[in-house]
Design a protein around this motif. Structure first.
Motif, PDB file in Angstrom:
ATOM      1  N   THR A 145       0.836  -1.191   0.000  1.00  0.00           N
ATOM      2  CA  THR A 145       0.000   0.000   0.000  1.00  0.00           C
ATOM      3  C   THR A 145       0.878   1.251   0.000  1.00  0.00           C
ATOM      4  N   ASN A 154      -3.523   1.437  -3.498  1.00  0.00           N
ATOM      5  CA  ASN A 154      -4.232   0.890  -2.349  1.00  0.00           C
ATOM      6  C   ASN A 154      -4.932  -0.398  -2.748  1.00  0.00           C
ATOM      7  N   SER A 198      -1.488  -4.808   2.166  1.00  0.00           N
ATOM      8  CA  SER A 198      -1.402  -3.850   3.286  1.00  0.00           C
ATOM      9  C   SER A 198      -0.292  -4.227   4.239  1.00  0.00           C
TER      10      SER A 198
END
Length: 134
Positions: free
Chosen positions: A13, A86, A134
């Motif tokens: 991310t 993202n 992430s």
């Protein structure tokens, strides 16, 4: 006719990737190149496009400010520079070529400043996976 995407991969991310779309078998300047993506369980959506003849572009609202499309006509290659990635950007990314036409009275392109529609493209690549973790 061949379109070959490359540059996909796994990125964290906030990271960046540059995708490439190498084209062959048609007159590059006479086509627009669109970038589309399809996330798991979702429909394929437009990301961006560029008219190789005059360089005009389109960006989906979801990627504006984070993605830049560019074309190297000497190499018959279009690039998609992506940053601030993202999890919503995780998808298979496809490039596609759509015929354009311009004369004194008629101007047609599948890549409009207001948007682009996948059904108006003639040739497609096989896709490259982009995974944002992430």
């Amino acid at each position: 006719v061949q379109l070959v995407e490359s540059g996909g991969g796994l990125v964290q991310t906030g990271g960046s990737l540059r995708l490439s779309c190498a084209a062959s078998g048609f007159t590059f300047d006479n086509y627009a190149i669109g970038w589309f993506r399809q996330a798991p369980g979702k429909e394929r959506e437009a990301v961006s496009c560029i008219n190789n003849g005059d360089g005009t572009t389109y960006y989906a609202d979801s990627v504006k400010g984070r993605i830049t499309v560019s074309s190297d006509n000497a190499k018959n290659t279009v690039y998609l520079q992506m940053s601030s990635l993202n999890s919503d950007d995780t998808a298979v990314y496809y490039c596609a070529a759509g015929w354009t036409y311009s004369s004194d009275s008629i101007h047609y392109t599948p890549c409009k400043e207001t948007g682009t529609v996948q059904q108006t493209y003639d040739y497609w690549g096989q896709g490259t996976q982009v995974t944002v973790s992430s």
